[in-house]
Design an enzyme around this catalytic site. Structure first.
Site, PDB file in Angstrom:
ATOM      1  N   THR A  64     -40.281  26.526 -10.020  1.00 59.24           N
ATOM      2  CA  THR A  64     -40.540  25.169  -9.544  1.00 59.24           C
ATOM      3  C   THR A  64     -40.765  24.378 -10.835  1.00 59.24           C
ATOM      4  OG1 THR A  64     -42.928  25.528  -9.382  1.00 59.24           O
ATOM      5  CG2 THR A  64     -41.640  25.920  -7.381  1.00 59.24           C
ATOM      6  N   HIS A  65     -40.306  23.153 -10.870  1.00 63.56           N
ATOM      7  CA  HIS A  65     -40.350  22.357 -12.118  1.00 63.56           C
ATOM      8  C   HIS A  65     -39.583  23.040 -13.249  1.00 63.56           C
ATOM      9  CE1 HIS A  65     -43.849  20.325 -10.164  1.00 63.56           C
ATOM     10  NE2 HIS A  65     -44.115  21.572  -9.782  1.00 63.56           N
ATOM     11  N   SER A 121     -13.942  26.481 -27.533  1.00 70.24           N
ATOM     12  CA  SER A 121     -14.132  25.297 -28.352  1.00 70.24           C
ATOM     13  C   SER A 121     -13.074  25.286 -29.441  1.00 70.24           C
ATOM     14  CB  SER A 121     -15.532  25.320 -28.977  1.00 70.24           C
ATOM     15  OG  SER A 121     -15.549  24.550 -30.166  1.00 70.24           O
ATOM     16  N   SER A 173       0.833  -1.207   0.000  1.00 69.06           N
ATOM     17  CA  SER A 173       0.000   0.000   0.000  1.00 69.06           C
ATOM     18  C   SER A 173       0.866   1.254   0.000  1.00 69.06           C
ATOM     19  CB  SER A 173      -0.924   0.001   1.221  1.00 69.06           C
ATOM     20  OG  SER A 173      -0.181  -0.152   2.413  1.00 69.06           O
ATOM     21  N   GLU A 182     -19.418  22.142 -15.137  1.00 63.76           N
ATOM     22  CA  GLU A 182     -19.827  20.783 -15.526  1.00 63.76           C
ATOM     23  C   GLU A 182     -19.061  19.729 -14.729  1.00 63.76           C
ATOM     24  OE1 GLU A 182     -19.364  22.390 -19.727  1.00 63.76           O
ATOM     25  OE2 GLU A 182     -20.371  20.484 -20.059  1.00 63.76           O
ATOM     26  N   ASN A 205     -17.493  27.794 -22.845  1.00 65.23           N
ATOM     27  CA  ASN A 205     -18.055  26.614 -22.180  1.00 65.23           C
ATOM     28  C   ASN A 205     -17.790  26.622 -20.672  1.00 65.23           C
ATOM     29  OD1 ASN A 205     -19.091  25.545 -24.567  1.00 65.23           O
ATOM     30  ND2 ASN A 205     -17.152  24.545 -25.061  1.00 65.23           N
ATOM     31  N   LYS A 249      -8.161   3.434   2.088  1.00 63.98           N
ATOM     32  CA  LYS A 249      -7.521   4.746   1.969  1.00 63.98           C
ATOM     33  C   LYS A 249      -7.760   5.446   0.642  1.00 63.98           C
ATOM     34  CE  LYS A 249      -4.465   3.019   5.246  1.00 63.98           C
ATOM     35  NZ  LYS A 249      -5.036   1.668   4.986  1.00 63.98           N
ATOM     36  N   ASN A 300      -2.098  -2.755  13.265  1.00 62.68           N
ATOM     37  CA  ASN A 300      -3.557  -2.587  13.206  1.00 62.68           C
ATOM     38  C   ASN A 300      -4.043  -1.348  13.957  1.00 62.68           C
ATOM     39  OD1 ASN A 300      -3.450  -4.879  11.725  1.00 62.68           O
ATOM     40  ND2 ASN A 300      -4.269  -6.227  13.320  1.00 62.68           N
ATOM     41  N   TYR A 310      -9.357  -6.992  12.431  1.00 60.11           N
ATOM     42  CA  TYR A 310      -8.744  -6.495  11.200  1.00 60.11           C
ATOM     43  C   TYR A 310      -8.701  -7.569  10.119  1.00 60.11           C
ATOM     44  CZ  TYR A 310      -5.287  -4.612   7.950  1.00 60.11           C
ATOM     45  OH  TYR A 310      -4.660  -4.164   6.816  1.00 60.11           O
ATOM     46  N   LYS A 337     -17.750  29.991 -28.760  1.00 61.88           N
ATOM     47  CA  LYS A 337     -18.115  29.273 -27.532  1.00 61.88           C
ATOM     48  C   LYS A 337     -17.401  29.750 -26.281  1.00 61.88           C
ATOM     49  CE  LYS A 337     -20.444  25.962 -27.139  1.00 61.88           C
ATOM     50  NZ  LYS A 337     -20.718  24.634 -27.513  1.00 61.88           N
ATOM     51  N   GLN A 384      -7.246  -2.436   4.015  1.00 65.46           N
ATOM     52  CA  GLN A 384      -6.220  -1.598   3.387  1.00 65.46           C
ATOM     53  C   GLN A 384      -6.808  -0.822   2.205  1.00 65.46           C
ATOM     54  OE1 GLN A 384      -1.971  -2.777   3.139  1.00 65.46           O
ATOM     55  NE2 GLN A 384      -2.440  -3.158   0.997  1.00 65.46           N
TER      56      GLN A 384
HETATM   57  N1  ARG Z   1      -1.064  -1.384   5.257  1.00 59.00           N
HETATM   58  C1  ARG Z   1      -1.991  -1.959   6.177  1.00 59.00           C
HETATM   59  C2  ARG Z   1      -3.341  -1.288   6.000  1.00 59.00           C
HETATM   60  O1  ARG Z   1      -3.422  -0.264   5.434  1.00 59.00           O
HETATM   61  C3  ARG Z   1      -1.515  -1.786   7.574  1.00 59.00           C
HETATM   62  C4  ARG Z   1      -2.098  -2.778   8.542  1.00 59.00           C
HETATM   63  C5  ARG Z   1      -1.491  -4.114   8.325  1.00 59.00           C
HETATM   64  N2  ARG Z   1      -1.943  -5.030   9.314  1.00 59.00           N
HETATM   65  C6  ARG Z   1      -1.861  -6.341   9.127  1.00 59.00           C
HETATM   66  N3  ARG Z   1      -2.334  -7.080  10.054  1.00 59.00           N
HETATM   67  N4  ARG Z   1      -1.335  -6.841   8.065  1.00 59.00           N
HETATM   68  O2  ARG Z   1      -4.348  -1.804   6.400  1.00 59.00           O
END
Ligand code: ARG
Length: 461
Positions: A156-157, A278, A24, A291, A286, A326, A111, A318, A284, A323
């Protein structure tokens, strides 16, 4: 070779594919500041309760601050084999300071570490987004004050309904954004508990001080259940759902901008800075920024649905699935920040074509309700009857190809003999707007007062 972090158990290293799907670091490196902050707090606490020595803690502190400088300078080498930001920093720390670095992970797991870092990152994002929301609210309120008396057709509408003021219309979005801001702050409050010290899932046998780490990191308190703490991603989901609603609001606003600046409407003109041309049609202008702002809700909501789906059905505690939490949060944050900035730019720069707005504010028999209200107020006609009488007058005006104020008194009296010349005083756009003084109504006096109140409130934060 086998992994440096857990190689004790393994004879062989991972395949290239395993490494790639597992890593990650490509996206979680943006949490390096949070990771260092979390480790500093953890180390200080380990020292205080006597788990590590003062010398070790000092070495960790120095080492982490040097690593921070390396990352900032762009000289830090991120290694995919070390999976994520947590292990990249920890490995580098051990490389720099040796044994002391290897003691940092006492009474901690990745974790609780990742849960803490991610909360810290999301909390910062909430604060940044909230700041941008306030900026946009301020810009809207400023323009609302400027256009407090400017008539536009209210729809309205998307059919002409009653005249309103442009300022009132802009302030409607300030109200929406203020609710979004409230939701952001609510989410922040619930987010603000510290998972650190929950360890892998069960807590730890070391005599740690979780109040201390929570306080150091600006959390209100430590979390109460270690299983929940390492597997909860509600804070991210709540943040994404707040952003989804906000993106929906800005999508509606952007759609109005697109409509207002189309040639048949010509209510506003966007600045060159927020318009594109354009490649084939030289005339144009735009509204691409509008948008794209209109479209971003798709991306933000996608992030929210994506994470909700990742979390669905995960057993405690966990699992590596998490992972995947994010990217959607990072992506939605970036999309939202850009959308807020673009909306703010458009609002600041836009020029209202007040004559055109005024012309259409009076078209489409927009003061028909005022006529009916006059019949109720002056002739004491029941509203339903007044509605019917007015409908006949509108039909008559339409047949003659004129607006309501252009009907002669004779014409009016042919439908309702009690009508007097006083009725013309309520048929203008200005009179209609000025009469809407009920709380929350569109009268210019209300709008001015509301806009000023918002500006005063927004000055404080
Ligand atoms: N890179 C992991 C994540 O974002 C970190 C946690 C890893 N924990 C594990 N038990 N492998 O979730």
């Amino acid at each position: 070779g086998a992994n440096v972090q857990w190689g004790g158990r393994f004879a062989d290293g991972p395949s290239a594919i395993m490494r790639e799907i597992n890593a990650s670091i490509g996206f979680d490196k943006v949490m390096w500041r949070q990771d260092i902050a979390g480790s500093l707090a953890h180390a200080a606490m380990l020292k205080k309760v006597g788990i590590i020595s003062e010398e070790d803690e000092a070495a960790i502190r120095k080492g982490l601050s040097e690593i921070g400088a390396e990352i900032e300078a762009g000289t830090f080498v991120f290694d995919e084999a070390l999976e994520d930001i947590h292990m990249n920093i920890e490995a580098r720390l051990s490389e720099r300071i040796g044994e002391a670095g290897k003691r940092l992970h006492t009474a901690r797991s990745r974790n609780d570490q990742v849960a803490t870092d991610f909360r810290l990152w999301t909390r910062d994002a909430i604060d940044d987004i909230a700041k941008q929301v306030r900026t946009l609210m301020r810009s809207l309120a400023e323009r609302a004050l400027e256009y407090a008396d400017t008539a536009i057709p209210g729809f309205t509408h998307l059919q002409t309904a009653q005249p309103v003021t442009f300022g009132h219309h802009l302030l409607a979005y300030v109200e929406m954004l203020s609710r979004d801001l409230g939701r952001l702050m609510d989410a922040r409050k619930r987010l603000n508990e510290c998972p650190l010290g929950s360890a892998a899932l069960a807590g730890t046998s070391f005599p740690i001080d979780r109040d201390m780490t929570a306080q150091t990191l600006g959390f209100d308190r430590p979390t109460s259940n270690s299983l929940d703490a390492v597997s909860d991603r509600d804070f991210a989901l709540e943040y994404l759902s707040v952003l989804s609603i906000m993106a929906m609001h800005l999508s509606r606003f952007a759609e109005e901008i697109v409509i207002w600046c189309s040639a048949p409407f010509s209510f506003i003109r966007l600045s060159d800075a927020f318009t594109t041309g354009s490649s084939i049609m030289p005339q144009k202008r735009n509204p691409d920024a509008a948008e794209l702002a209109r479209a971003k809700v798709g991306r933000v909501l996608g992030c929210m649905v994506g994470l909700l789906t990742v979390m669905k059905g995960l057993p405690l505690a966990y699992a590596k699935d998490m992972q995947e939490d994010k990217v959607p949060v990072f992506e939605a944050t970036e999309a939202m920040a850009l959308t807020l900035a673009a909306c703010d730019g458009m609002v600041r720069d836009l020029q209202a074509n007040t004559e055109q707005m005024r012309r259409y504010a009076g078209s489409g028999f927009s003061t028909a309700t005022d006529l009916a209200d006059w019949l109720v107020r002056v002739l004491k006609v029941p509203f339903r009857t007044a509605h019917h009488v007015t409908g006949r007058l509108v039909a008559m005006a339409e047949a003659k190809g004129v607006d309501l104020p252009d009907l002669s008194l004779e014409d009016m009296q042919s439908v309702e003999p009690g009508i007097t010349p006083d009725i013309y005083s309520v048929l203008t756009v200005e009179a209609s707007i000025a009469s809407r003084t009920s709380k929350g109504g569109t009268a210019g006096t209300n709008v001015k007062r509301e806009a000023e109140a918002w500006l005063a409130r927004l000055k404080k934060n």
